[in-house]
Design a protein around this motif. Structure first.
Motif, PDB file in Angstrom:
ATOM      1  N   ASP A 158      -6.507   2.369  -2.938  1.00 32.01           N
ATOM      2  CA  ASP A 158      -5.141   2.080  -2.483  1.00 32.01           C
ATOM      3  C   ASP A 158      -4.288   3.253  -2.881  1.00 32.01           C
ATOM      4  O   ASP A 158      -4.149   3.550  -4.081  1.00 32.01           O
ATOM      5  CB  ASP A 158      -4.607   0.798  -3.144  1.00 32.01           C
ATOM      6  N   THR A 180      -6.531  -1.795   2.761  1.00 25.56           N
ATOM      7  CA  THR A 180      -5.284  -2.550   2.782  1.00 25.56           C
ATOM      8  C   THR A 180      -5.094  -3.346   4.064  1.00 25.56           C
ATOM      9  O   THR A 180      -4.152  -4.110   4.197  1.00 25.56           O
ATOM     10  CB  THR A 180      -4.094  -1.570   2.624  1.00 25.56           C
ATOM     11  N   ARG A 203      -6.976   3.552   5.951  1.00 26.03           N
ATOM     12  CA  ARG A 203      -6.573   2.726   4.801  1.00 26.03           C
ATOM     13  C   ARG A 203      -7.213   1.355   4.909  1.00 26.03           C
ATOM     14  O   ARG A 203      -6.564   0.301   4.915  1.00 26.03           O
ATOM     15  CB  ARG A 203      -5.031   2.579   4.746  1.00 26.03           C
TER      16      ARG A 203
END
Lengths: 164, 751
Positions: free
Chosen positions: B162, B73, B70
């Protein structure tokens, strides 16, 4: 022969006045002409003989041409004496013309020539010659011939008259 | 025949075999080429698959990072860590950059360089950012060459999501090194001479087992059929396979040298060659045998036939064909036929021989008969010819065209040619040109059957020597056995001499008549003109006598003068006549007379008269010489000039011209004056004896008669031209003469 008697006889038939008798002599040989003239003079008619030396002049006179145009000076002749053998225009030709021309064809034409040729003789009569005479060689004969000629044609013979 | 047959068979058998061999060889070659290419296609496929797998692996790795880590983020430090990890664990990446959603670089890590915070910039306007941001897909940029490390780099941009919001929060941009593929290519199992490499869409080398090839920036251009264009040059073929990822294409090329392809093909080709050669050899052998078997009997037949035709050998002597020849059915049949034929020929020959002997006998008989008949005909003909030759006339037989068929001896002699020389010639060549048309018309008329007017006809012939003969022709038609008119038989009598004699007689008679007439005229003229002076003499003698008697001497003298003149005239006339008669009597002497000097002589003689009349005489310079009597001709000119002077008339400038002209056969001399002229009526008269137109001029009338006489004795005539009185006159007289330089012969005069 009583010449005046003959003359009278003639005048009787025509008129009371004495008209001169005129002869036209067409002859080239001067000697012959002289002979003829002398003979005719013997008969007292010489003053009325007109002599020309060639046929052309003869015709001029008869037909009153050129120098002979005046009738007063060129009266018609009572007789024509014509030689046959002429320079230039022949005598026989002159005869033929005269005898075929109305005004003059009654004028007696006497051939006076030295030729005895048959052809000339016959030819002359064919062209209505009034007489044919041969010039004699002897003087006596010549004179006699002209004498008789004058007598016969001018005294005896009665013509039709030139002016008629 | 053998040669041709061999050629034909070779053409029919060997050439197709060779062609077939070639086709088979080519097929084999092409096949092995295709096989070889197929093999390399497999290699290319293999390579492509591996590259695809490689690219896919890299992409998957990047995507995998996104999912697990991820990345988007995380805080920047965490991201840096992850990326550094990635970069150093996997040598395949050269540089990794993380770009946020606004296009700003947040992390940038490179294998070869170190970037600080200050080095980070914006990539908002670059395609590796905008493209994944826009589409949400992985973006593969075109392969670029890094100027620093000089390696091809493939840029891969991966959008980072996201998971909660489902939005793209960042983009990971990785520059992937191709070096990994280079070693990969080196691992591929392949023959040593082959090349395996990868290019980009523009042909730029991006991967090769040999790094230097890539680093030197090699560019290849492979054509569609795969021949040449590669790094091995034109003697190689290439198998090509494209690899597609995203919008980008790479090309895998497996390049094989042609020699390798040949090597495989050669085995098959060798077999084909051997098979073809064996087949050709077999064919040639068969051809030779076949040719021989066909030709041999023919050679034998030919030799036999020749022997037969030469008749040097009887048929039995001709060698029979061997059994080898008889094996062939057709040839055997041919030989049998030939034997049959030769037998028949032999029989016929015998028959012919007999017939020939019979014929010869008959020919001999007939010849003997003919000989007798011919003898009769010959003797008939000779007799006929003899009769014809005896004839004193010319006998000519003409055919319908006017060709001479027959002529007798007299005829040939008349024409001046040999008999056989004229037979078969056109008779027209002997006919006088002026009579030719009439003769032809007559022939045509008679031939066409018109027999009217068969009277003898007179025609002139021209003999071989050029003589003109007058022939009287009697003509009859000739008919052939059928009764058709075949020609004309002409008998011609030469009447030239007779006619000439007749003409001469007539001419003499005419001359005599004219002489007679002249004589008559002369006699008449003479008798008349000579008489005239006699009359004068006679008449005036009488007058002289009278004058003598009367004593008139003057008159007598004058008359005597006339008499003398007359006698003189008479004498001169007689002289002239005598003179004239002399001219007529003697023929003209033939001398060459130069007219020019003659005229000048005359002028000199008349000098006195000319001076008296102031007459000018002009003599033309062209007066020629003629043949005649000089004295006579002088008298002619003298008389004419004298006349011209005498009859000059009143001309102020009298001129006399003497000149000449030529006509056909004569010289015409003229004496022209400008004097009196002569009236056309009297122009004939002037030439008559004693004729004078003018009694005023002296003369006897003998001069022109003399002129006429002399000219006539010379064969000419005299005449005068004048337009009339006053126009002058021209006397002309002609004398037969030939113009100098005129080549023509003078016309023949009948004398």
């Amino acid at each position: 022969v009583n010449k005046s008697g003959e003359r009278r006889g003639r005048t009787d038939t025509k008129s009371s006045t004495v008209a001169p008798l005129k002869i036209l002599l067409i002859e080239d040989d001067p000697d012959h002409a002289e002979l003829v003239l002398r003979c005719l003079t013997g008969h007292d008619v010489a003053n009325s003989v007109v002599h020309v030396r060639d046929g052309e002049t003869g015709l001029d006179y008869l037909l009153r041409r050129g120098a002979y145009a005046d009738p007063e000076t060129s009266p018609r002749p009572h007789l024509v004496l014509l030689d046959l053998r002429l320079p230039a225009l022949d005598g026989s030709e002159v005869l033929r013309i005269v005898k075929t021309t109305e005004d003059v064809k009654r004028i007696p034409v006497v051939i006076l020539t030295s030729s005895e040729a048959e052809k000339d003789l016959v030819g002359a009569y064919e062209n209505h010659a009034n007489s044919y005479l041969v010039k004699p060689i002897r003087y006596e004969s010549f004179v006699q011939l002209i004498d008789e000629l004058g007598y016969y044609w001018l005294a005896r013979n009665r013509d039709a008259g030139p002016d008629r | 025949l053998r040669y041709r047959l061999t050629l034909i068979f070779l053409g029919l058998a060997v050439v197709p075999l060779l062609v077939l061999g070639l086709i088979v060889g080519r097929l084999i070659y092409r096949n092995s080429e295709l096989q070889s290419l197929a093999l390399h296609d497999e290699i290319a496929d293999n390579v492509a698959n591996r590259i695809e797998a490689f690219v896919q692996g890299v992409s998957d790795q990047l995507v995998f990072l996104d999912e697990v880590l991820r990345l988007g983020t995380r805080v920047t430090a965490g991201q840096e860590l992850i990326l550094a990890n990635l970069l150093f664990q996997h040598s395949v990446y050269q540089e990794i950059t993380l770009v946020d959603s606004d296009g700003l670089e947040t992390v940038r890590l490179s294998r070869s360089e170190t970037y600080t915070q200050a080095d980070l910039g914006s990539r908002a306007d670059q395609v590796e950012f905008s493209e994944p941001m826009g589409t949400g897909q992985i973006y593969y940029a075109a392969i670029r060459f890094d100027p620093v490390i000089r390696e091809p780099l493939a840029t891969i941009s991966v959008p980072l999501w996201d998971k909660r919001t489902g939005e793209i929060v960042a983009t990971l941009v990785a520059d992937v090194r191709f070096r990994a593929i280079w070693s990969l290519l080196g691992q591929i199992d392949r023959p040593a001479h082959e090349e395996v490499y990868v290019t980009d869409a523009n042909g730029r080398m991006v991967a090769h087992s040999d790094p230097s090839v890539v680093l030197s920036g090699t560019v290849v251009q492979i054509p569609a059929d795969g021949r040449g264009g590669g790094i091995l040059g034109p003697s190689a073929v290439s198998a090509v396979r494209p690899i597609v990822f995203g919008a980008q294409t790479l090309i895998t090329v497996v390049e094989v040298p042609l020699s390798d392809v040949f090597a495989t093909a050669l085995d098959g080709l060798g077999v084909a060659l051997i098979v073809t050669a064996v087949a050709v050899l077999a064919a040639i052998t068969l051809i030779l045998i076949a040719t021989r078997s066909i030709v041999r009997p023919i050679v034998w037949l030919t030799a036999s036939a020749r022997a037969l035709s030469l008749s040097t050998a009887s048929l039995s002597e001709i060698a029979l064909p061997g059994p080898s020849m008889r094996n062939n059915y057709e040839v055997a049949a041919l030989i049998d036929s030939f034997n049959l034929m030769s037998r028949a020929v032999r029989e016929r020959e015998q028959d012919l021989h007999q017939a020939h002997e019979g014929l010869e006998l008959r020919v001999a008989e007939r010849t003997a008969e003919l000989e007798v008949a011919n003898e009769q005909v010959r003797s008939e003909r000779d007799r006929a010819q003899m009769y014809m030759d005896l004839a004193s006339v010319m006998i000519v037989a003409l055919d319908r065209e006017g060709t001479v068929m027959l002529i007798n001896k007299t005829g040939a002699q008349m024409l001046g040619v040999a008999e056989d020389e004229i037979i078969g010639e056109s008779f027209g060549r002997f006919v006088h040109p002026d009579d030719l048309d009439a003769a032809r018309n007559n022939l045509r008329r008679r031939i066409s059957g018109d027999q009217s007017n068969a009277e003898p006809q007179e025609r002139r012939l021209i003999t071989a020597t050029g003589e003109i003969r007058l022939i009287a022709w009697h003509t009859t038609i000739l008919r052939d056995e059928a009764g058709n008119i075949s020609g004309l038989l002409n008998a011609g009598e030469d009447i030239t001499t007779r006619r000439e004699m007749k003409d001469e007689r007539e001419r003499l008679i005419a001359q005599l008549e004219s002489k007679n007439a002249e004589l008559e005229r002369f006699a008449y003229t003479v008798s008349h003109d000579l008489k005239s002076p006699l009359i004068t003499i006679g008449g005036f003698l009488g007058y002289v006598e009278r004058s003598m008697a009367s004593g008139d001497v003057e008159q007598a003298r004058a008359d005597l003068a006339r008499i003398f003149d007359a006698t003189n005239r008479m004498k001169s006339l007689l002289d002239a006549v005598l003179d004239l008669s002399r001219i007529g009597g003697a023929p003209a002497r033939a001398q060459v007379v130069e007219l020019g000097p003659l005229a000048r002589e005359v002028v000199e003689m008349l000098d006195g008269q000319l001076a008296l009349g102031a007459v000018k005489v002009e003599i033309a310079p062209n007066l020629p010489a003629i043949t005649g009597d000089g004295d006579s001709l002088r008298r002619v000119l003298e008389n004419l000039v004298d006349n011209a002077v005498k009859y000059r008339g009143d001309q102020v400038n009298p001129v006399v011209q003497i000149g000449c002209e030529w006509d056909e056969e004569n010289l015409v001399v003229f004496v022209r004056d400008n004097g009196n002229g002569i009236d056309p009526r009297y122009q004939q008269k002037v030439f008559q004896l004693f004729q004078r137109l003018d009694h005023t001029t002296e003369g006897t009338g003998v001069g022109l008669a003399t002129v006429k006489r002399i000219v006539e004795v010379h064969g000419g005539r005299v005449w005068v031209e004048s337009e009339g009185r006053g126009k002058g006159s021209t006397f002309r007289f002609s004398i037969p003469a030939t113009r100098p330089g005129d080549r023509r012969l003078p016309a023949r005069r009948n004398k």
